[in-house]
Design an enzyme around this catalytic site. Structure first.
Site, PDB file in Angstrom:
ATOM      1  N   LYS A 157       9.314  -0.024  -7.824  1.00 40.87           N
ATOM      2  CA  LYS A 157       9.324  -1.217  -8.682  1.00 40.87           C
ATOM      3  C   LYS A 157      10.744  -1.462  -9.238  1.00 40.87           C
ATOM      4  O   LYS A 157      11.638  -0.652  -9.026  1.00 40.87           O
ATOM      5  CB  LYS A 157       8.286  -1.069  -9.801  1.00 40.87           C
TER       6      LYS A 157
HETATM    7  C1  LIG Z   1       2.439  -0.932  -7.730  1.00 45.32           C
HETATM    8  C2  LIG Z   1       1.349  -1.836  -8.057  1.00 45.32           C
HETATM    9  C3  LIG Z   1       0.286  -1.460  -8.902  1.00 45.32           C
HETATM   10  C4  LIG Z   1       0.084  -0.055  -9.374  1.00 45.32           C
HETATM   11  O1  LIG Z   1       1.153   0.537 -10.025  1.00 45.32           O
HETATM   12  P1  LIG Z   1       1.153   2.110 -10.263  1.00 45.32           P
HETATM   13  O2  LIG Z   1       2.151   2.298 -11.367  1.00 45.32           O
HETATM   14  O3  LIG Z   1       1.584   2.749  -8.976  1.00 45.32           O
HETATM   15  O4  LIG Z   1      -0.207   2.512 -10.658  1.00 45.32           O
HETATM   16  C5  LIG Z   1      -0.656  -2.402  -9.240  1.00 45.32           C
HETATM   17  N1  LIG Z   1      -0.592  -3.658  -8.775  1.00 45.32           N
HETATM   18  C6  LIG Z   1       0.380  -4.065  -7.955  1.00 45.32           C
HETATM   19  C7  LIG Z   1       0.401  -5.486  -7.485  1.00 45.32           C
HETATM   20  C8  LIG Z   1       1.369  -3.161  -7.548  1.00 45.32           C
HETATM   21  O5  LIG Z   1       2.318  -3.552  -6.678  1.00 45.32           O
END
Ligand SMILES: *Cc1c(COP(=O)(O)O)cnc(C)c1O
Length: 383
Positions: free
Chosen positions: A183
């Site tokens: 992210k």
């Molecule tokens: C990465 C992601 C999540 C989950 O995030 P985590 O921190 O890995 O639990 C949820 N929704 C979307 C759209 C994502 O890309």
């Protein structure tokens, strides 16, 4: 295999990040404490009047939010199928029913128009996803939900730093950010739930730490009371300072990191103008927004027999370039095909994209040459 592989994503870690984590490791307090509180304060000031609660992942945030809202059997939760599986898994694990709204074909996002036909008497919650760093058109979605008295929760895993009509995502309602390493900023693993509803954030603070009547870390006593009582059974989703230190150090560079992503994305947009087979998502929205450029997604033209998306990704890999798939539609995953049994054609725009999209490399430390190399290589494969 070429010697230098260009991954599709790589966290941008600098000396400040290393020092921040080192400081925590040397401090004698490495679990949730002062640094996590500081991260929450600084994120809260970005999304004011919302308050931030740091957690071990966005998925944990989703679990706690669904728990706090009392989502369970008999309830329907509307979300796109073009999302990460975690949301749908949790809706299912809570005993509720996921209902999929289709998406706009070129933004990959739900709209008030695609959501409206999915609403029934049983709808309790709508979870739109801000896709790839762009913002969904929230005003019409917000009034749709308000008219029907349905709760709204924004999946903002891609959207830290995104603005909708100048307002930061997270400042107008409950939203969940992810700090997973792919992210825009990371804490190793982590997530942040933000909400202007202080009853909700207080409840989530309790649920993230065993349901004790105290927080994981009490800011006044610099620890927590050993006599604390369980007020309801809770979970173990508190973010350790060791991770929060990285998250905080990265959060302080959010604008810089997102600007670097934007520069690379704009370069891609320009270089891809004459590549008909690779069509980017839309960038001209009819509402004002600041894109955080989490992902650079293209759709592979289908009029090329013998070259499907998976083969194209494989060909990129053989030439030293990583790519990602965000996402394979959830209703096409084995388990959901079996349990929900949606026939193909139910979600045409979702399915259209599910078989055509791929994410090209995009991360702050990428160079202009890297972008050129990706585009040149893609053109070679297409030729
Ligand atoms: C990465 C992601 C999540 C989950 O995030 P985590 O921190 O890995 O639990 C949820 N929704 C979307 C759209 C994502 O890309």
């Amino acid at each position: 295999m070429p010697t230098s592989f260009l991954p599709f994503s790589r966290p941008s870690i600098n000396e400040d990040d290393l020092q921040a984590v080192r400081d925590v490791l040397c401090s004698g307090w490495i679990t949730t404490g002062k640094v996590c509180a500081r991260l929450e304060d600084e994120v809260s000031s970005l999304v004011a009047p919302s308050q931030a609660v740091a957690l071990t992942s966005a998925t944990a945030g989703m679990h706690l939010a669904l728990t706090s809202l009392g989502i369970g059997p008999g309830d329907e939760v509307i979300t796109p199928s073009m999302t990460w599986v975690s949301t749908v898994n949790l809706i299912t694990l809570m005993g509720a029913t996921p209902v999929f709204a289709d998406i706009d074909r070129d933004s990959l996002m739900v709209t008030a128009d695609t959501l409206a036909p999915c609403i029934t008497e049983k709808t309790r919650l709508i979870i739109p996803v801000h896709f790839a760093g762009a913002s969904a058109d929230m005003d019409p979605i917000r009034s749709l939900a308000a008219d029907r008295n349905i709760t709204l929760m924004e999946d903002a895993a891609h959207a830290i730093g995104t603005r909708y009509k100048k307002r930061p995502i997270g400042s107008e309602g409950t939203a969940i950010f992810s700090l997973h390493p792919i992210k825009n900023i990371t804490s190793g693993e982590g997530g942040i739930l933000v909400s202007p509803d202080t009853k909700l954030t207080e409840h989530i603070r309790r649920l993230r730490f065993h349901g004790l009547g105290v927080d994981a870390y009490d800011r006044h006593t610099q620890g927590r009371s050993p006599q604390a009582q369980v007020l309801e059974p809770g979970f173990k989703y508190n973010l350790p300072d060791m991770c929060a230190a990285l998250g905080l150090s990265q959060f302080r560079r959010l604008e810089t990191l997102n600007d670097l992503r934007r520069q690379r994305a704009e370069q891609y947009l320009e270089l891809l103008q004459d590549v008909d087979e690779l069509r980017p998502l839309k960038t001209d929205f009819d509402y004002e927004q600041t894109h955080a450029w989490h992902l650079f997604i293209v759709r592979l033209g289908k009029n090329r027999p013998g070259l499907d998306r998976d083969a194209f990704m494989e060909a990129l890999k053989e030439r030293g370039i990583g790519s990602g798939l965000h996402f394979k539609a959830v209703h096409l995953h084995q388990y959901y095909q079996k349990t929900l049994g949606l026939t193909l054609g139910t979600l045409p725009h979702t399915e259209y994209n599910s078989e055509r999209i791929l994410s090209l490399p995009l991360f702050p430390d990428m160079t202009e040459e890297d972008v050129c190399k990706v585009v040149t290589t893609a053109k070679e494969i297409l030729a």
